[in-house]
Design a protein around this motif. Sequence first.
Motif, short mmCIF file in Angstrom:
data_model
loop_
_atom_site.label_atom_id
_atom_site.label_comp_id
_atom_site.label_asym_id
_atom_site.label_seq_id
_atom_site.Cartn_x
_atom_site.Cartn_y
_atom_site.Cartn_z
N MET A 27 0.82 -1.20 0.00
CA MET A 27 0.00 0.00 0.00
C MET A 27 0.86 1.26 0.00
SD MET A 27 -3.09 -1.08 2.58
CE MET A 27 -4.07 -2.54 2.24
N ARG A 28 1.98 1.22 0.68
CA ARG A 28 2.88 2.38 0.66
C ARG A 28 3.45 2.59 -0.74
NH1 ARG A 28 4.43 0.15 5.73
NH2 ARG A 28 6.31 -0.80 4.82
N LYS A 29 3.71 1.49 -1.44
CA LYS A 29 4.18 1.60 -2.82
C LYS A 29 3.09 2.17 -3.72
CE LYS A 29 7.63 -2.11 -2.79
NZ LYS A 29 8.02 -3.44 -3.37
N LEU A 30 1.84 1.76 -3.48
CA LEU A 30 0.72 2.28 -4.27
C LEU A 30 0.57 3.78 -4.06
CD1 LEU A 30 -2.20 -0.29 -3.95
CD2 LEU A 30 -0.83 0.25 -5.97
N HIS A 31 0.78 4.23 -2.85
CA HIS A 31 0.67 5.66 -2.56
C HIS A 31 1.68 6.44 -3.38
CE1 HIS A 31 0.79 9.42 -0.24
NE2 HIS A 31 -0.46 9.12 0.04
N LYS A 32 2.89 5.91 -3.50
CA LYS A 32 3.92 6.57 -4.30
C LYS A 32 3.59 6.49 -5.79
CE LYS A 32 7.72 5.79 -1.03
NZ LYS A 32 9.05 5.13 -0.82
N LEU A 33 3.08 5.33 -6.22
CA LEU A 33 2.75 5.15 -7.63
C LEU A 33 1.65 6.11 -8.06
CD1 LEU A 33 3.06 3.44 -10.24
CD2 LEU A 33 1.30 1.92 -9.32
N ASN A 34 0.70 6.38 -7.17
CA ASN A 34 -0.43 7.24 -7.50
C ASN A 34 -0.25 8.67 -6.97
OD1 ASN A 34 -2.29 5.33 -8.84
ND2 ASN A 34 -2.25 4.28 -6.87
N HIS A 35 1.00 9.08 -6.81
CA HIS A 35 1.27 10.40 -6.25
C HIS A 35 0.75 11.53 -7.14
CE1 HIS A 35 4.52 10.19 -9.22
NE2 HIS A 35 4.58 11.50 -9.15
N ASP A 36 0.49 11.22 -8.42
CA ASP A 36 0.02 12.24 -9.36
C ASP A 36 -1.49 12.46 -9.27
OD1 ASP A 36 -0.26 9.59 -10.36
OD2 ASP A 36 -0.61 10.37 -12.37
N LEU A 37 -2.19 11.66 -8.47
CA LEU A 37 -3.64 11.78 -8.38
C LEU A 37 -4.02 12.67 -7.19
CD1 LEU A 37 -4.80 8.13 -9.15
CD2 LEU A 37 -4.38 10.03 -10.72
N ARG A 38 -4.95 13.56 -7.43
CA ARG A 38 -5.42 14.47 -6.40
C ARG A 38 -6.83 14.07 -5.96
NH1 ARG A 38 -0.90 14.91 -6.80
NH2 ARG A 38 0.39 16.68 -7.45
N VAL A 39 -7.07 14.12 -4.67
CA VAL A 39 -8.35 13.74 -4.11
C VAL A 39 -9.22 14.99 -3.91
CG1 VAL A 39 -9.53 12.69 -2.13
CG2 VAL A 39 -7.33 11.77 -2.92
N SER A 40 -10.46 14.91 -4.32
CA SER A 40 -11.42 15.97 -4.03
C SER A 40 -12.76 15.34 -3.64
CB SER A 40 -11.61 16.90 -5.23
OG SER A 40 -12.22 16.22 -6.31
#
Length: 249
Positions: free
Chosen positions: A95-108
Amino acid sequence: MRDEPERGIAALDRIVEPIFYRTRPFPCSYLPGREETRVLTEISAEMAAGGFFEFLQHYGFRRSQRYLYRPACNGCTACIPVRIPVARFTPSRTMRKLHKLNHDLRVSVEPARASAELFDLFERYQHQRHSDSDMALMSYEEFRQLIEESPVKTVLLHLRDDTGRLWACGLTDIGQDSLSAVYSFYEPDAPARSLGTFIVQSLVAEAVQRGLSYLYLGYWIEDCRKMTYKSRFSPLELFDGHRWVERAP
């Protein structure tokens, strides 16, 4: 093992008397060859405002549009309500790797409103991931009802990149002490991003930011491959029919 008396009848703003119905058996969506029966009740405005919605959610009920339901199948107890106590959530190495992989996604967090953009993503997700389900046949009007028909406070969690492209969406109920993941869909052509898992991670973060205690994930079925991802979250609490207990690692 934990019990929560503050979630009992004493916690309700007012006493309401819902009418419960039992459905006829219909084919189970998750376990081939089995039939499902549900107990359900319509959520009135009084139930939504008075705390009864969350009271029933605490006892294993789930919302679908204007209804709360819970499986009541003869001879089967495979559907187990699960939730994450968000303050104690510990992401795995993956999951920590996924967080880095999806670092370009912004949550709204956006109002629960249907749109052509959302429906396009929903259709592509259904046709590629769940082509044999009834949801794959949904019309736009049925999709609009799924998104917008809610008597409780409901929002959409959007995940977009810097260009504004929508990658994932999570329909989410907001309670006094919890978030509830109602339904999620995402870009089906990006398996490496594991967007289904990443949506849950994003909802955990949103619950923590709001000072809430739990993220409800609906039902978990041990023998259903589609639900395996839920068991990867830790700690995970299961409702045993009487109280919430922590699942053993």
